[in-house]
Design a protein around this motif. Structure first.
Motif, mmCIF file in Angstrom:
data_model
loop_
_atom_site.group_PDB
_atom_site.id
_atom_site.type_symbol
_atom_site.label_atom_id
_atom_site.label_comp_id
_atom_site.label_asym_id
_atom_site.label_seq_id
_atom_site.Cartn_x
_atom_site.Cartn_y
_atom_site.Cartn_z
ATOM 1 N N LEU A 211 -50.515 146.713 50.141
ATOM 2 C CA LEU A 211 -49.859 146.295 51.327
ATOM 3 C C LEU A 211 -49.866 147.453 52.448
ATOM 4 O O LEU A 211 -49.333 148.787 52.095
ATOM 5 N N GLU A 212 -50.661 147.581 53.155
ATOM 6 C CA GLU A 212 -50.940 148.713 54.288
ATOM 7 C C GLU A 212 -50.883 148.347 55.632
ATOM 8 O O GLU A 212 -51.475 147.341 55.985
ATOM 9 N N PHE A 213 -50.353 149.232 56.638
ATOM 10 C CA PHE A 213 -50.513 149.118 57.990
ATOM 11 C C PHE A 213 -50.801 150.261 58.705
ATOM 12 O O PHE A 213 -50.648 151.419 58.010
ATOM 13 N N GLN A 214 -51.021 150.335 59.879
ATOM 14 C CA GLN A 214 -51.352 151.391 60.533
ATOM 15 C C GLN A 214 -50.699 151.486 61.927
ATOM 16 O O GLN A 214 -50.448 150.667 62.658
ATOM 17 N N THR A 215 -50.621 152.891 62.774
ATOM 18 C CA THR A 215 -49.933 152.869 64.021
ATOM 19 C C THR A 215 -51.317 153.538 64.809
ATOM 20 O O THR A 215 -52.323 153.982 63.992
ATOM 21 N N GLN A 216 -51.433 153.349 66.188
ATOM 22 C CA GLN A 216 -52.289 153.730 66.933
ATOM 23 C C GLN A 216 -52.208 155.283 67.476
ATOM 24 O O GLN A 216 -51.188 155.656 67.204
ATOM 25 N N GLU A 217 -53.362 155.598 67.534
ATOM 26 C CA GLU A 217 -53.490 157.100 67.729
ATOM 27 C C GLU A 217 -53.255 157.814 69.256
ATOM 28 O O GLU A 217 -53.599 156.944 70.245
ATOM 29 N N LEU A 218 -52.727 158.628 69.389
ATOM 30 C CA LEU A 218 -52.431 159.383 70.743
ATOM 31 C C LEU A 218 -53.561 160.391 70.865
ATOM 32 O O LEU A 218 -53.330 161.347 70.508
ATOM 33 N N TRP A 219 -54.579 159.807 71.876
ATOM 34 C CA TRP A 219 -55.805 160.381 72.109
ATOM 35 C C TRP A 219 -56.004 160.975 73.413
ATOM 36 O O TRP A 219 -56.532 162.032 73.748
ATOM 37 N N GLN A 220 -55.231 160.163 74.276
ATOM 38 C CA GLN A 220 -55.416 160.468 75.779
ATOM 39 C C GLN A 220 -54.950 161.891 76.124
ATOM 40 O O GLN A 220 -54.113 162.454 75.720
ATOM 41 N N TRP A 221 -56.107 162.536 77.158
ATOM 42 C CA TRP A 221 -55.626 163.703 77.462
ATOM 43 C C TRP A 221 -56.050 165.037 76.152
ATOM 44 O O TRP A 221 -55.719 166.195 76.624
ATOM 45 N N ARG A 222 -56.439 164.567 74.905
ATOM 46 C CA ARG A 222 -56.344 165.435 73.827
ATOM 47 C C ARG A 222 -57.868 165.520 73.550
ATOM 48 O O ARG A 222 -58.226 166.727 73.129
ATOM 49 N N LYS A 223 -58.452 164.478 73.415
ATOM 50 C CA LYS A 223 -59.692 164.541 72.789
ATOM 51 C C LYS A 223 -60.400 163.107 73.086
ATOM 52 O O LYS A 223 -59.919 162.391 73.820
ATOM 53 N N ASP A 224 -61.519 162.914 72.550
ATOM 54 C CA ASP A 224 -62.442 161.725 72.520
ATOM 55 C C ASP A 224 -61.673 160.506 71.666
ATOM 56 O O ASP A 224 -60.929 160.870 70.866
ATOM 57 N N PRO A 225 -61.654 159.263 72.486
ATOM 58 C CA PRO A 225 -60.984 158.131 71.615
ATOM 59 C C PRO A 225 -61.447 158.088 70.183
ATOM 60 O O PRO A 225 -62.637 158.305 69.963
ATOM 61 N N PRO A 226 -60.700 157.771 69.239
ATOM 62 C CA PRO A 226 -61.141 157.391 67.862
ATOM 63 C C PRO A 226 -62.127 156.341 67.767
ATOM 64 O O PRO A 226 -62.075 155.428 68.446
ATOM 65 N N ALA A 227 -62.817 156.297 66.886
ATOM 66 C CA ALA A 227 -63.917 155.121 66.521
ATOM 67 C C ALA A 227 -62.985 153.977 65.924
ATOM 68 O O ALA A 227 -62.048 154.501 65.002
ATOM 69 N N PHE A 228 -63.363 152.878 66.156
ATOM 70 C CA PHE A 228 -62.550 151.654 65.242
ATOM 71 C C PHE A 228 -63.309 150.310 65.171
ATOM 72 O O PHE A 228 -64.589 150.461 65.737
ATOM 73 N N SER A 229 -62.856 149.524 64.397
ATOM 74 C CA SER A 229 -63.613 148.511 64.331
ATOM 75 C C SER A 229 -62.759 147.201 64.431
ATOM 76 O O SER A 229 -61.521 147.322 63.828
#
Length: 434
Positions: free
Chosen positions: A104-122
């Motif tokens: 049982l696992e979940f995730q939160t979204q990453e704060l990438w704006q103004w910092r780096k390229d957006p993360p890859a996802f699927s």
């Protein structure tokens, strides 16, 4: 007496496990909170205990009491989370941990704006999910099948799944509130589906069969009950028109998803008027405005039925000439980049590409069905927009991967059969959609 006590002790975990009817299911994920959905067999107190993967500090939500009036559903918010993290969680019913045989696992979204390229996802995209039930299915060969698709989708390790409509099928006995609850319960509790529900975040729209009867429209008398059911059983983050349909929007990394409702405002198919409503003026205005203000690399419009194909068959948008013409005109006039469509309904899968003079082409990926019955294509499907080699008439699902730097994102589509074998792939660059 001692043997009785031992027997009761051995049975206790089974009793606790029976308290869960379906779920847990992960709903939306954002940077500061995550929705977790759980349904119990009867009234109970439900809470979630969770901790960042690899860490020991544990958090626990306040218990929520499940009640019959709400189908014993608990919608729980995990709000003591950090951005861009993975968490392990467990479900507690009446204070006791529920044991399951998968993670049982979940995730939160990453704060990438103004910092780096957006993360890859699927993410996984699929439609038309029929779970058999002998007493309400039509006589003869079962319409549903291929339950192995849920494991195949789970094995692809997507960040989330997008359900594109006909996520279950109401049958004739289901058109009461009691019947609708039964149908949702029956489909959601399918055993093979549970690991996928528990470890992948889920977003959804509806189409005719999980809104009402086949080809249903705005005249369906129980549509407000259908809406109540959708909001009870799914975990979308918002509803643009709170008491009118399921239209919504969410973002993952640099991609925005526009969740359209092709039923609530829709005029009957039988009306012979090219100006008849498909999405309706209110929803069309919102969509065009939201697309105009979006800065997303890809703007994905998710709809129950096909949009790009000009084939005037079944329930394609081409049958609603005025709205489709307006949509195509405004996308060009407003110079909105990055638009593509995800659709279902057809019980075939294909990719359509509409070349437009003076601007970029529009793609429409149709993926259908997952577990419902297969269908044959019409001769009208083989038209100028069909991308050669993409029309498939077997059960299927897709995985869509987004990667690359912000200024040159790539959206890679893979269509799989129900066993997880590749049927075809297609890459689309954000630079192509400008």
């Amino acid at each position: 007496m001692k043997s009785i006590i031992i027997a009761l002790f051995l049975l206790a975990p089974l009793f606790v496990s029976a308290q869960i009817k379906s779920g847990p299911m992960l709903g939306y994920s954002d940077m500061k909170e995550v929705l977790i959905w759980v349904q119990t067999e009867k009234a109970a107190q439900v809470s979630i205990r969770y901790w960042e993967k690899g860490h020991k500090t544990k958090h626990q939500t306040d218990p929520i009491k499940t009640e019959k009036a709400q189908a014993f559903i608990a919608r729980i918010i995990a709000d003591e989370v950090s951005m861009g993290k993975k968490y392990v969680y467990e479900v507690l019913v009446d204070g006791k941990k529920i044991n399951v045989d998968y993670p049982l696992e979940f995730q939160t979204q990453e704060l990438w704006q103004w910092r780096k390229d957006p993360p890859a996802f699927s993410f996984i995209f699929g439609t038309c999910n029929y779970v058999n039930e002998t007493e309400t299915d039509r006589p003869g060969r079962p319409y549903g099948g291929a339950d192995e698709v849920y494991a195949a989708m789970h094995a692809k390790k997507p960040d989330f799944m997008l359900w594109g409509g006909d996520n279950f099928y109401y049958r004739e006995p289901d058109y009461t509130r009691t019947g609708m609850i039964h149908r949702n319960n029956h489909t959601r509790s399918a055993k093979a589906m549970q690991p996928l529900l528990a470890n992948v975040h889920h977003y959804a729209i509806w189409d005719d069969h999980d809104f009402g009867p086949n080809d249903s429209d705005r005249s369906f008398p129980m549509k407000y009950t259908s809406l109540e059911m959708f909001k009870m059983y799914w975990g979308n983050p918002n509803y643009i028109f709170p008491n009118e349909g399921i239209t919504g929007k969410f973002q993952w990394a640099d991609v925005e998803f526009f969740l359209m409702d092709d039923r609530w405002f829709r005029a009957p198919n039988e009306i012979n008027d090219h100006n008849k409503d498909y999405w309706g003026q209110k929803q069309m205005t919102w969509l065009l405005d939201a697309l105009s203000s979006s800065k997303a690399s890809f703007k994905i419009i998710v709809n129950g039925g096909q949009v790009v194909s000009p084939a005037k068959i079944l329930e394609n948008m081409a049958n609603y000439e005025a709205e489709r013409t307006l949509l195509l005109k405004e996308l060009k006039n407003r110079n909105i980049p990055g638009v593509l469509f995800l659709t279902g309904d057809r019980h075939i899968s294909d990719l359509n590409k509409l070349n437009r003079p003076g601007t970029y082409p529009l793609y429409d990926l149709t993926v259908s069905p997952m577990t419902a019955g297969k269908s044959d294509a019409f001769k009208q499907d083989y038209n100028e927009t069909l991308v050669e080699g993409t029309l498939i008439t077997e059960r299927a699902f897709s995985k869509i991967e987004v990667s690359g730097p912000l200024k040159d994102r790539i959206l890679n589509i893979t269509l799989y059969n129900v066993k997880g074998d590749v049927l075809w792939t297609k890459a689309i660059k954000s630079t192509e959609l400008k």
